[in-house]
Design a protein around this motif. Structure first.
Motif, PDB file in Angstrom:
ATOM      1  N   GLU A 506       0.892  -1.380  -0.004  1.00  0.00           N
ATOM      2  CA  GLU A 506      -0.162   0.071  -0.037  1.00  0.00           C
ATOM      3  C   GLU A 506       0.947   1.345   0.045  1.00  0.00           C
ATOM      4  O   GLU A 506       1.717   1.384   0.867  1.00  0.00           O
ATOM      5  N   GLU A 507       0.738   2.308  -1.044  1.00  0.00           N
ATOM      6  CA  GLU A 507       1.627   3.269  -1.042  1.00  0.00           C
ATOM      7  C   GLU A 507       0.611   4.606  -0.687  1.00  0.00           C
ATOM      8  O   GLU A 507      -0.840   4.256  -0.303  1.00  0.00           O
ATOM      9  N   ASP A 508       1.056   5.882  -0.887  1.00  0.00           N
ATOM     10  CA  ASP A 508       0.142   7.169  -0.671  1.00  0.00           C
ATOM     11  C   ASP A 508      -1.041   7.002  -1.532  1.00  0.00           C
ATOM     12  O   ASP A 508      -2.231   7.090  -1.032  1.00  0.00           O
ATOM     13  N   GLU A 509      -0.870   6.930  -2.913  1.00  0.00           N
ATOM     14  CA  GLU A 509      -1.890   7.112  -3.547  1.00  0.00           C
ATOM     15  C   GLU A 509      -2.309   5.844  -4.516  1.00  0.00           C
ATOM     16  O   GLU A 509      -3.100   5.986  -5.529  1.00  0.00           O
ATOM     17  N   SER A 510      -1.552   4.759  -4.341  1.00  0.00           N
ATOM     18  CA  SER A 510      -1.641   3.665  -5.299  1.00  0.00           C
ATOM     19  C   SER A 510      -1.536   2.487  -4.519  1.00  0.00           C
ATOM     20  O   SER A 510      -0.830   2.474  -3.340  1.00  0.00           O
ATOM     21  N   ILE A 511      -1.706   1.198  -5.151  1.00  0.00           N
ATOM     22  CA  ILE A 511      -1.256  -0.183  -4.706  1.00  0.00           C
ATOM     23  C   ILE A 511      -0.078  -0.671  -5.735  1.00  0.00           C
ATOM     24  O   ILE A 511      -0.407  -0.529  -6.644  1.00  0.00           O
ATOM     25  N   LEU A 512       0.703  -1.251  -5.001  1.00  0.00           N
ATOM     26  CA  LEU A 512       1.863  -2.010  -5.856  1.00  0.00           C
ATOM     27  C   LEU A 512       1.832  -3.345  -5.821  1.00  0.00           C
ATOM     28  O   LEU A 512       1.852  -3.729  -4.603  1.00  0.00           O
ATOM     29  N   PHE A 513       1.666  -4.070  -7.036  1.00  0.00           N
ATOM     30  CA  PHE A 513       1.676  -5.478  -7.095  1.00  0.00           C
ATOM     31  C   PHE A 513       3.013  -5.883  -7.705  1.00  0.00           C
ATOM     32  O   PHE A 513       3.286  -5.351  -8.778  1.00  0.00           O
ATOM     33  N   GLU A 514       3.892  -7.035  -6.973  1.00  0.00           N
ATOM     34  CA  GLU A 514       5.163  -7.287  -7.584  1.00  0.00           C
ATOM     35  C   GLU A 514       5.217  -8.736  -7.434  1.00  0.00           C
ATOM     36  O   GLU A 514       5.011  -9.364  -6.317  1.00  0.00           O
TER      37      GLU A 514
END
Length: 583
Positions: A506-514
């Protein structure tokens, strides 16, 4: 490209208002230049006329001076033929010097000279020289005149036969001398009775007529080639014209100021008259009028330009509004384009064009709205088709794995795999194309459990979450194809353990999938094809292009990156905006 072509191109690229202003400015500028040149020519002609008038004024003044000199000549003639002076002169010529009667007659003649010469006269004094060389004179006669000058003058008088002779002033004779022989008139014998010499104050003659000069601060100079006869300025004389035309005028700078000088030379006497005065005394008004006229031209030009600019704005403003509306239409914002005020009530060509544009705008807006509705329906249909592609391929792969487990007598493991498959099928058959991140992670975990039975010790899986991303919404079946892709390009081609790590942050303005694997990686030549989605997916998988297409349909902005290095593995990262259910 030639300069003319560049200028023409630049002119074509100007907006309409600037073009009109440039054209009007050009015509107005030409008119102004022509008007100013014509005005300057007329003013120069007028000034020349004034200069010539100044020369004429000097000529009138010289005539008055000549009249004064003529008065001296007339006065000499009157005294030469005066009856009393004639009678006394006759007695003197008959008596001869040395007698008492001669001395008494000389005294009588002196009083007659004094009586005849008044104080108001320009004649300072009168001297009478009888035929015997003896003289008598009135008061005011000088005796400091050089002998050679007097001898030269007397020779001229002797040769004049009774006519008046004007002489001087010269460098050695500061007076104007007027000489006349006294001839006997009573018997018309014209015998020589002596000589009358008049000593004149030429400065007084010149000054008496100076008041008629128009300039208030004029300075007058009268001179010959070698003698200054009269001057109003005693020191720091201005440059006087010498050896030039007999008459003329010029403007000069004297002591830091502008002055005007006109001059005229009399051929009979050799006297040059020069009138010298500040330019502003007479021509200052002309200069003021010229400057005011030029200032008026400039003001009129500026007012004309402002008026032209206003008129150009009235003409081009509707076109500018129309252009602005068209530019807004290019961005797709039809509602904002409609809000731009446009003059539709005009009856000219601009009004017709504006009304036609608004009608076209309304029609295009209606067509776009209709097309938008169709695109939404098409988008939903396409999304469901992409999602539907996943289910049969995944089902085929999973059933194939269960088949091999049963054949390998791993019935317990096959049973657990069937349970996990059921969980996946329920999720994939859900008609809602979106799910929460938490449910997506749970589905990936079920998929991993199925794959663990298949690959056993050949693949090691880890699932990690950072923050609290579970409540956010994302497209269904996004992570599972990435994990499947890591297995096909990693575990399937390796003889040792392949590590596959799934991380959701979970980031400030987005979601990162890796999704990262420790597989053999991708060659550089192949990597560009993978990134451009031009590589055919292995086996029965649908490839990452399917995921990219569904993300493109769902989000206006997202990140999709693929990094790989030979011998170190591959990493796929997806960053999408945070979005909760209902937003």
């Amino acid at each position: 490209m030639r300069i003319s072509e560049k200028l023409m191109t630049k002119y074509k690229n100007m907006n309409l208002t600037r073009k009109m202003l440039l054209v009007y400015f050009g015509f107005a500028g030409i008119f102004l230049v022509v008007a100013v040149i014509a005005f300057q020519i007329s003013m120069e002609a007028f000034e020349k006329r004034l200069y010539e008038n100044s020369l004429h004024e000097l000529d009138y003044y010289i005539q008055d001076v000549r009249d004064g000199l003529t008065d001296v000549e007339n006065r000499s003639r009157e005294m030469a033929i005066d009856s009393e002076i004639q009678e006394t002169a006759i007695k003197l010529s008959e008596m001869g010097p040395g007698t008492l009667e001669y001395s008494q007659a000389m005294t009588d003649l002196r009083w007659q000279l004094v009586y005849q010469n008044t104080e108001q006269s320009e004649i300072n004094g009168v001297r009478y020289i009888d035929p015997f060389g003896n003289s008598v004179e009135s008061a005011g006669c000088p005796w400091n005149i050089a002998e050679d000058e007097m001898e030269r003058f007397m020779e001229l008088v002797e040769a004049s036969n009774g006519e008046a002779v004007m002489y001087g002033p010269t460098r050695d004779c500061g007076y104007l001398l007027c000489g006349r022989k006294v001839l006997r008139w009573n018997d018309i014998s014209l015998d020589n009775l002596g000589t009358l010499i008049f000593f004149c104050d030429v400065g007084k003659i010149i000054a008496n007529n100076k008041e008629q000069m128009e300039a208030d601060h004029s300075a007058l100079f009268v001179y010959t080639d070698d003698t200054m006869i009269y001057q109003d300025i005693q020191e720091d004389l201005p440059p006087l014209p010498r050896d030039q035309d007999s008459q003329g005028y010029r403007v000069m700078i004297y002591e830091g100021q502008r002055y005007f000088m006109c001059w005229m030379t009399l051929s009979d006497m050799g006297w040059t008259y020069a009138n010298f005065f500040p330019y502003s005394d007479i021509y200052g008004q002309v200069t003021t009028v010229r400057n005011m006229a030029l200032f008026g031209f400039a003001i009129a030009f500026i007012i004309l330009l402002l008026l032209i600019r206003k008129i150009a704005g009235i003409i081009t403003k509707p076109l500018e509004s129309l252009t602005q509306s068209m530019q807004v239409v290019e961005t797709g914002d039809f509602q904002s384009a409609k809000m731009i005020p446009m003059e539709t009530d005009r009856e000219d060509e601009v009004g017709v064009l504006t009304r036609e544009f608004k009608v076209m705008l309304d029609k295009i807006d209606a067509l776009i709205y209709e097309n938008y509705e169709k695109q939404l329906l098409l988008k939903d249909t396409k999304y469901k088709m992409l999602q539907a592609q996943i289910n049969p391929h995944f089902l085929y792969n999973t059933l194939n794995a269960i088949h091999w487990m049963i054949r390998a007598k791993k019935n317990d493991a096959a049973g657990k795999m069937i349970v996990e498959l059921g969980i996946l099928l329920r999720a994939s058959f859900d008609e809602n194309p979106y799910t929460t991140v938490e449910k997506e992670i749970d589905m990936v975990k079920s998929y991993i459990e199925i794959q663990r039975y298949r690959y056993e010790d050949r693949a090691e899986f880890t699932v990690k979450t950072v923050g609290h991303p579970g409540e956010y919404v994302m497209p269904r079946m996004t992570l599972q194809p990435l994990v499947e892709n890591a297995i096909f390009y990693g575990a399937d081609v390796m003889t040792k353990i392949c590590y596959i790590d799934i991380t959701v942050t979970e980031e400030d303005e987005s979601i990162l999938f890796e999704v990262k694997d420790s597989g053999p990686g991708i060659r550089k030549e192949e990597l560009e094809k993978v990134r451009n989605f031009t590589v055919q997916p292995k086996g029965h998988g649908i490839g990452i292009k399917n995921i990219y297409e569904r993300l493109r349909i769902t989000y206006k902005k997202f990140d999709f990156t693929i990094d790989s290095e030979e011998g170190k593995g591959t990493a796929i990262r997806i960053r999408v905006p945070k979005q909760k259910a209902g937003e």
